[in-house]
Write a protein that holds these residues in place. Structure first.
Motif, PDB file in Angstrom:
ATOM      1  N   ALA A 175       1.060  -0.862   0.014  1.00  0.00           N
ATOM      2  CA  ALA A 175       0.053   0.053  -0.086  1.00  0.00           C
ATOM      3  C   ALA A 175       1.078   1.355   0.003  1.00  0.00           C
ATOM      4  CB  ALA A 175      -1.050   0.123   1.347  1.00  0.00           C
ATOM      5  N   LEU A 176       2.187   1.524   0.694  1.00  0.00           N
ATOM      6  CA  LEU A 176       2.876   2.436   0.972  1.00  0.00           C
ATOM      7  C   LEU A 176       3.440   2.921  -0.506  1.00  0.00           C
ATOM      8  CD1 LEU A 176       4.384   4.358   3.023  1.00  0.00           C
ATOM      9  CD2 LEU A 176       6.007   3.007   3.097  1.00  0.00           C
ATOM     10  N   MET A 177       3.946   1.766  -1.010  1.00  0.00           N
ATOM     11  CA  MET A 177       4.915   1.973  -2.540  1.00  0.00           C
ATOM     12  C   MET A 177       3.543   2.609  -3.182  1.00  0.00           C
ATOM     13  SD  MET A 177       5.940  -0.823  -5.935  1.00  0.00           S
ATOM     14  CE  MET A 177       4.504  -1.558  -5.777  1.00  0.00           C
ATOM     15  N   LEU A 178       2.550   1.812  -3.518  1.00  0.00           N
ATOM     16  CA  LEU A 178       1.350   2.298  -4.701  1.00  0.00           C
ATOM     17  C   LEU A 178       1.181   3.481  -4.157  1.00  0.00           C
ATOM     18  CD1 LEU A 178      -0.325  -1.321  -5.123  1.00  0.00           C
ATOM     19  CD2 LEU A 178       1.156   0.518  -6.657  1.00  0.00           C
ATOM     20  N   CYS A 179       0.274   3.842  -2.313  1.00  0.00           N
ATOM     21  CA  CYS A 179      -0.121   5.003  -2.288  1.00  0.00           C
ATOM     22  C   CYS A 179       0.043   6.477  -2.732  1.00  0.00           C
ATOM     23  CB  CYS A 179      -1.103   5.252  -1.273  1.00  0.00           C
ATOM     24  SG  CYS A 179      -1.897   4.155  -0.683  1.00  0.00           S
ATOM     25  N   LEU A 180       1.922   6.002  -2.206  1.00  0.00           N
ATOM     26  CA  LEU A 180       3.337   6.813  -2.241  1.00  0.00           C
ATOM     27  C   LEU A 180       2.753   8.064  -3.468  1.00  0.00           C
ATOM     28  CD1 LEU A 180       5.855   5.934  -0.261  1.00  0.00           C
ATOM     29  CD2 LEU A 180       4.147   7.975  -0.075  1.00  0.00           C
ATOM     30  N   GLU A 181       2.502   7.458  -5.184  1.00  0.00           N
ATOM     31  CA  GLU A 181       2.369   6.947  -6.377  1.00  0.00           C
ATOM     32  C   GLU A 181       0.978   7.539  -6.558  1.00  0.00           C
ATOM     33  OE1 GLU A 181       2.708   4.739 -10.810  1.00  0.00           O
ATOM     34  OE2 GLU A 181       4.366   4.195  -9.263  1.00  0.00           O
ATOM     35  N   LEU A 182       0.255   7.504  -6.311  1.00  0.00           N
ATOM     36  CA  LEU A 182      -1.597   8.278  -6.683  1.00  0.00           C
ATOM     37  C   LEU A 182      -1.186   9.399  -5.346  1.00  0.00           C
ATOM     38  CD1 LEU A 182      -3.849   4.459  -6.421  1.00  0.00           C
ATOM     39  CD2 LEU A 182      -2.830   5.966  -8.342  1.00  0.00           C
ATOM     40  N   TRP A 183      -0.868   8.667  -4.073  1.00  0.00           N
ATOM     41  CA  TRP A 183      -0.727  10.334  -3.671  1.00  0.00           C
ATOM     42  C   TRP A 183       0.000  12.391  -4.138  1.00  0.00           C
ATOM     43  CZ3 TRP A 183       0.165   7.454   1.632  1.00  0.00           C
ATOM     44  CH2 TRP A 183      -1.377   7.010   2.080  1.00  0.00           C
ATOM     45  N   TYR A 184       1.109  11.297  -4.874  1.00  0.00           N
ATOM     46  CA  TYR A 184       1.466  12.373  -5.399  1.00  0.00           C
ATOM     47  C   TYR A 184       0.691  13.013  -6.699  1.00  0.00           C
ATOM     48  CZ  TYR A 184       5.471  13.461  -8.632  1.00  0.00           C
ATOM     49  OH  TYR A 184       6.857  14.397  -9.842  1.00  0.00           O
ATOM     50  N   TYR A 185      -0.401  12.839  -7.587  1.00  0.00           N
ATOM     51  CA  TYR A 185      -1.172  12.819  -8.723  1.00  0.00           C
ATOM     52  C   TYR A 185      -1.953  13.948  -8.012  1.00  0.00           C
ATOM     53  CZ  TYR A 185       1.300   9.203 -11.733  1.00  0.00           C
ATOM     54  OH  TYR A 185       2.048   9.015 -12.049  1.00  0.00           O
ATOM     55  N   THR A 186      -2.074  13.225  -6.555  1.00  0.00           N
ATOM     56  CA  THR A 186      -3.164  14.347  -5.283  1.00  0.00           C
ATOM     57  C   THR A 186      -2.850  14.725  -5.427  1.00  0.00           C
ATOM     58  OG1 THR A 186      -4.340  12.114  -4.589  1.00  0.00           O
ATOM     59  CG2 THR A 186      -4.922  14.093  -3.535  1.00  0.00           C
ATOM     60  N   VAL A 187      -1.551  15.609  -4.620  1.00  0.00           N
ATOM     61  CA  VAL A 187      -0.705  16.722  -4.517  1.00  0.00           C
ATOM     62  C   VAL A 187      -0.393  17.653  -5.665  1.00  0.00           C
ATOM     63  CG1 VAL A 187       1.049  17.586  -3.019  1.00  0.00           C
ATOM     64  CG2 VAL A 187       0.171  15.161  -2.270  1.00  0.00           C
TER      65      VAL A 187
END
Length: 412
Positions: A175-187
């Motif tokens: 989750a940390l690996m994928l969320c850090l990538e997805l949250w990047y777009y959110t930010v």
């Protein structure tokens, strides 16, 4: 949280431990459903959270309403991902494809009725999404429990509640690996919301995100294939075959990236008009057209990492590339140099490119014999019954049936 199953199921299939697949899936479903309950307050309080982050009030209010409407979809996701990984690991792709195609046709009709004919707007779109996703999930579950998997699905088991702590640790790393990538777009979207005239900026960024999703759909099949292939070969103690699969994946993704970039360059003056007729929006969209090509090699490398079980290492790489480098660089270009959406996109692209280069080097320099050993250790850790002991070769590989391995390699 569900992508941990991609590693474990793929490696279990390679090792011939089919009886573990159903238990792994049940464990993952328990974890993802609990996670969905924990995430529900974020959906309920979306509007206050966005207002607290100083987003446009009108956009925040509409986003908050939509988030409430799609809460049922959150729980559909929680079940969909474990069942999907269970099927993917066993290469049951065509059944999933048929289910998706049938539901897609229904989804289009339902959207037309609710959004176009009845004029329900975003509420209608949310209802259509909820119904369609649950149809997909229920169809897949029925397929799994209907007797088509006598080895890998033996019914509900209390073993699913064992070793949950270890399973949660791998799930959190995934989750940390994928969320850090997805949250990047959110930010990035939040950063755009802080620009002047945020309505135009958010219009442009949303269109670019949708375009990016279109390109990711093309890579999705390749991503699933490479992840399953790498995990299968490592589970079967075939490090050379795993490495060969990675090389083929990198070359293929690079070729697709070149083709996509050429297509975007050829249509750069026409493609944006499919989404908007506002000149301000069209102007800001064009920079986003170049992002999709970067995601072919990037996404392939990420899925290789999932197949090999490198989630935590990739998470650390994502932190450095995205949050230490990409976002500050985008903020510098967007705010300090007054480049607006273009500057933020360029910063995002720079972070993605850096991550791609590092991941490709990481993958190509990996010791695949050691990864095969790690795969067996991982299977022993999560198994409910002891796995057979294997004899070590001079290279440190673990092989239990040399003839079988040679036959598999010859077939490859």
């Amino acid at each position: 949280m569900g992508s941990a199953l991609e590693t474990l199921c793929g490696q279990a299939v390679g090792a011939g431990q089919y009886e573990m697949l159903g238990i792994y899936m049940q464990r993952s479903c328990i974890i993802t459903i609990v996670t969905a309950f924990l995430l529900t307050p974020l959906y309920i309080f979306t509007s206050p959270i966005l207002n607290l982050l100083r987003q446009n009030e009108k956009i925040s209010d509409l986003a908050g309403k939509y988030a409430l409407w799609v809460i049922p979809q959150l729980f559909a996701y929680a079940l969909n991902f474990p069942v999907q990984k269970f099927l993917q690991a066993q290469s049951k792709i065509w059944v999933m494809t048929v289910i998706s195609v049938v539901v897609l046709g229904f989804h289009v009709v339902l959207n037309w009725i609710l959004v176009t004919k009845l004029g329900k707007g975003l509420a209608g779109a949310a209802i259509a999404e909820n119904i369609s996703w649950w149809l997909v999930v229920l169809a897949q579950i029925v397929y799994v429990v209907s007797g088509f998997f006598p080895e890998s699905w033996t019914g509900f088991s209390s073993s699913a509640f064992k070793s949950l702590y270890s399973f949660v640790k791998l799930s959190l790393a995934s989750a940390l690996m994928l969320c850090l990538e997805l949250w990047y777009y959110t930010v990035v979207i939040l950063m755009v919301g802080w620009l002047k005239n945020p309505e135009i900026a958010v219009d442009a960024i949303s269109i670019c995100m949708n375009l990016e999703l279109w390109t990711l759909m093309i890579t999705l099949g390749f991503n699933a294939a490479i992840s399953v292939r790498v995990s299968n070969e490592l589970g079967a103690n075939n490090p050379k075959a795993a490495k060969f699969s990675v090389v083929v994946s990198v070359v293929t993704s690079t070729l697709f990236g070149v083709v996509f970039t050429a297509a975007i360059l050829a249509t750069r003056d026409y493609f944006p008009r499919l989404f908007s007729d506002k000149q301000e929006v069209i102007k800001d969209i064009k920079i986003g057209l170049f992002l999709g090509s970067n995601h072919f090699p990037q996404q392939h490398s990420t899925r290789v990492a999932v197949g090999a079980g490198w989630q935590l290492s990739v998470a650390l790489i994502n932190v450095g590339c995205y949050y230490v480098f990409g976002l500050p660089f985008g903020a510098l270009l967007g705010y300090k140099f007054d480049l607006g959406v273009k500057g933020i996109w360029l910063g995002m692209l720079a972070g993605c490119l850096l991550q791609t280069v590092i991941l490709i080097l990481y993958v190509l320099r990996a010791n695949w014999s050691k990864e095969a050993l790690h795969a067996e250790e991982r299977l022993r850790c999560y198994a409910t019954t002891p796995l057979p002991q294997n004899e070590s070769t001079e290279n440190g590989m673990i092989i239990d049936n040399k003839d079988k391995i040679n036959e598999r390699t010859a077939n490859i």
